[in-house]
Structures are given as C-alpha cells and as structure tokens.
Design an enzyme around this catalytic site. Structure first.
Site: not given
Ligand code: GDP
Ligand code: IMO
Ligand code: MG
Length: 427
Positions: A333, A13, A128, A16, A224, A40-41
């Site tokens: 930010d 999270d 998850t 990416k 991840q 979750g992207h």
């Molecule tokens: P990922 O799994 O690595 O793709 O990241 P996620 O989408 O799960 O979580 C990142 C969250 O932070 C999302 O809701 C993005 O819209 C948000 N986000 C990404 N970059 C920034 C940033 O620079 N500032 C803020 N405030 N939010 C951001």
């Molecule tokens: P993105 O791509 C954050 C975590 C789960 C748990 C561990 C194992 O959005 O960054 P799993 O269901 O994979 O067997 O769970 O990994 N986990 C994540 N945490 N972002 C993710 O994906 C994750 N995918 C799995 O919360 O701790």
């Molecule tokens: Mg994510």
C-alpha cells in the site's frame, strides 16, 4: 496449519510480527528462537498498537503457549518492562514461558556494545546498542550466564570464579570501563532470578515432547532477517545470531523434521537500519517519500531507516539460504501514490560491466555494484481496503506476479496495511 517458521527475508522490520500475529490464531505454541531486545515487533489489532522486543507476538491471544527459546539473549530489565507494558494494556501473560537455557545480557554487555559503537572510527556496525553482540560473544566463548545459573548458588559461584577476573581485565584494560565486584554481580543475579522466576519453564523437555506427541501446531517467530544473519548476511554488518530457518531448530530445541513450512516476509520495497552495503538504496526524494509514507523509523531505536527499491537478487538468495517455501509481501500500500515502481533484478559491476544474477557474498565489492532495474507502472489508487487478489488494481497484480515469477516460490500473503485485518490470504 502446518508447523511454520516466519523469517524476515530482508534486513529486518519486514512486518514479521504482523504475520506471526495473523497466523498465531491457528497455532498452539509460538516460539521466539533467536535475537534479543534488538528486535522491535509491531502488531496493530482492534485499533491498538502493541510493541514487542522479546515476547512472541502470539501473546495477544489467550490460551496460547509463548516460549522464548534457548537461542535467545535476554536483558532482564527490558523483559520486565515489556511484561509490565503488556499487563498495563490488559494482556494476559499467563502463557509466557522462558527456556532456562537462554543467555542473559549483563550490564557490561550493553556498556561494551555502546563503547565499541561510539568509539569506532572505522568499521562501525550501527548496532542497536542493546548488548546483543557481546552477549553472543560470551555465549560462544563459553563465559556467559544462562537463566538456569540464577537458581543454583553453586553454579553461579563457580562461574563467577572464572568469568569475573576475565571480564574485569577486559573491561578495564581494553575498554577502560568500570569493573564489577563479586557482590555486585551476585546482587544483580538475585534480582534477575526474581524477574524470571514466574516464567522459567524448567520442565521444557516435557513441554516440547508433549507438543510433539500430541501434534500441537507450532509457529516459530524469527527476529531480524536473512541479510542480517551471522553466517549468510552482509557480514560483518549483521546481527550475531541466525534468523534463517535453521536458527528455529537450534534456538527452540525442535529438530528440522518438525518444520513443515517456512514463510519469508519481505516489504514491497526494502529498508535497512545501521551501516552496511545496500545496492538499491535511494538517497534522493524517492527514498524520503518511501520513509515518510511507510513510517520507516526503527521501533527499537527510533533511527530513520534507509529505504530503497525491491531487490530481487537478495530475495532469491534469501529463498535459497533461508529455506523459504513461500513469501509474504507487506506494505505494498505504500506504493499507492507512486507513478512508477522500480524492481532490481540483477547487479552490474561498474568496473567491468559484469552482470550478477546471483548475490555476491563479498560485501566489499558492493560499492562497485549498481542495480539493474525494470520499471513497473504504479496504480495510483488506495488499496488498503482490498481483501482479495482479484480486486487489486491491474498494475499491482502485474508487479506481484512478476515478483512471484522471480521468486520461483508462491506468494502466500499480501499485506495492504498495518492492521491485522488489512491482509490478503492467498494460500
Ligand atoms: P518486524 O520487526 O518485522 O515485526 O516489523 P516492524 O514492526 O519493525 O516494522 C513493520 C512496520 O510496518 C510496523 O509499524 C507495522 O505496523 C507496519 N506494517 C506491517 N505491515 C504493513 C503493511 O502492509 N502496510 C503498512 N502501511 N504498514 C505495515
Ligand atoms: P526486527 O526483529 C532491523 C540491525 C542493527 C544493526 C545490526 C546489528 O525488528 O526485524 P545488533 O544490535 O543486533 O548487534 O545490530 O542489525 N538490527 C535490526 N535491524 N530490525 C531488527 O530487528 C534488527 N535487529 C538488529 O540496526 O545494523
Ligand atoms: Mg522491527
């Protein structure tokens, strides 16, 4: 742009998808190489928010090929729903292709994942519950179904002879869960074949070979993060695949010589969902403040994310084992309203006073570790509209320069908001 791998450098999270989306404009082929719908992207562009679980974030651009590689595990219904959602939002999925070698998450994988998590008294991982671990267990145990099996009656029948008795015995005797008949699985596989049919790229060898020969630009999207890597993460509190750059090669079918850059993505602080050690975790109101301002709730499960100060011990470890050549810092930010910001540069063992500058991989001692912090001044200014490093407040520059000094690799991108535009490109 060079052929680039995007890798999460923390516990997932990190943002990416935002970085993948940003760089996808310059890529021809975008490949998701591992994981499944545990990811979750989120991409925010043109005032719209898009959420992806399996489909590469590059799909928002027309004319790109988005490939889901052999290293992934795919839950058919989730995949189908994700496509429906994108089409509903007006996104063209013509460029989407799936490797016939990707593994299928079956209903019993989800059922056993849920069972293990719900009944664990000790050693709960906090997964998850999307069946990821059980799907990879079967893949490594050589009793998994691959997408190509769906299109060969003979392969499916032969595999079922081996897999079904074993599966049913385990489901019944170990988990006390319902078993499956041969006809039930065959019917499911018929449905799955229909779901995947428009997207399976049986000619994938030619596709990769052509991409190589014609010098196409390739972007690899990791899911991840390094600290969730099955080999290098906080084992056993990890996912069951390899998010590190090496995973991009095994999961895509391209060799390591093709990869030219590996961009790590880190938040300016750090979060984790699920169980497992977390040395810089803040369980006080500062942690709540980070969660509130950063909207730190899981994209896939909605669970509140645990929050803490930036951990440079983990970052340096990730730079090493993740093969990173530069780093992106996102969500800086979120600190706009903080008086001071802490940065962990080492761990101290509370039993012996020993200082760890390098990451100790035995997570069972992490409960004895406390962070060694340096404190930086906040900037108390809204930086979300800033688009160049030079115009950032002085204290933000000091914090970022200090991170870069600790990393010993350049910071290539700074993200100051969720939107595609809220970005400072340094390199
Ligand atoms: P990922 O799994 O690595 O793709 O990241 P996620 O989408 O799960 O979580 C990142 C969250 O932070 C999302 O809701 C993005 O819209 C948000 N986000 C990404 N970059 C920034 C940033 O620079 N500032 C803020 N405030 N939010 C951001
Ligand atoms: P993105 O791509 C954050 C975590 C789960 C748990 C561990 C194992 O959005 O960054 P799993 O269901 O994979 O067997 O769970 O990994 N986990 C994540 N945490 N972002 C993710 O994906 C994750 N995918 C799995 O919360 O701790
Ligand atoms: Mg994510």
């Amino acid at each position: 742009m060079k052929n680039t791998v995007i890798v999460g450098a923390q516990w997932g999270d990190e943002g990416k998808a935002k970085i993948t989306d940003l760089l996808a404009t310059k890529a021809d082929l975008i490949i998701r190489y591992q994981g499944g719908c545990n990811a979750g992207h989120t991409v925010v562009a043109d005032n719209k928010t898009y959420k992806f679980h399996l489909i590469p974030s590059g799909i928002l651009y027309e004319g790109k090929t988005c490939f889901i590689g052999a290293g992934t595990v795919i839950h058919p219904e989730t995949f189908q729903n994700e496509i429906k959602d994108l089409i509903r939002q007006g996104i063209d999925v013509k460029g989407l292709k799936i490797s016939p070698l990707a593994s299928i998450t079956m209903p019993y994988h989800i059922e056993t994942d849920g069972y293990s998590e719900d009944t664990a008294v000790k050693g709960k991982i906090g997964t998850t519950k999307k069946g990821i671990g059980p799907t990879y267990i079967d893949k490594i145990g050589r009793i998994g179904f691959k997408i190509e099996d769906l299109y060969s009656k003979e392969a499916l029948e032969e595999k079922l002879d081996i897999i079904l008795p074993l599966k049913n015995k385990t489901l019944k005797e170990i988990y006390g869960l319902k078993t499956y008949t041969r006809d039930e699985i065959l019917e499911l596989c018929r449905q799955y074949a229909d779901i995947f049919r428009p997207y399976v790229e049986f000619d994938w060898q030619n596709m990769l070979s052509e991409a190589k020969k014609s010098g196409k630009t390739i972007l690899f999207e990791g899911a991840q993060g390094i600290m969730l890597d099955i080999d290098y993460g906080t084992y056993p509190f990890v996912t069951s695949s390899n998010p590190i750059a090496g995973g991009a090669c095994t999961g895509s079918g391209f060799g390591p010589k093709l990869v030219e850059e590996v961009i790590g993505v880190s938040k300016a602080y750090i979060t984790r969902v699920g169980e497992g050690p977390f040395v810089t975790e803040l369980t006080d109101e500062t942690g709540d403040k980070l969660r509130d301002i950063g909207h730190e709730f899981g994209t896939t499960t909605g669970r509140p994310r645990r929050c803490g100060w930036f951990d440079a011990v983990i970052a340096k470890y990730g730079i090493l084992v993740g093969g990173l050549t530069s780093m992106t810092i996102t969500k800086i930010d979120v600190f706009d309203d903080f008086d001071e910001i802490k940065l962990c540069t080492a761990y101290k063992d509370t039993r012996t006073g020993e200082i760890y500058n390098d990451y100790p991989t035995n997570v069972f001692i992490h409960k004895y570790l406390e962070p060694v912090y340096e404190t930086h001044k906040g900037w108390k200014t809204d930086i979300s509209n800033i688009r160049s490093f030079d115009t950032l407040p002085e204290n933000a520059k000091v914090y970022l320069k200090r991170l870069e000094e600790l990393f010993e690799i350049p910071i290539s991108i700074i993200s100051v908001g969720p939107d595609r535009e809220q970005t400072i490109l340094l390199k």
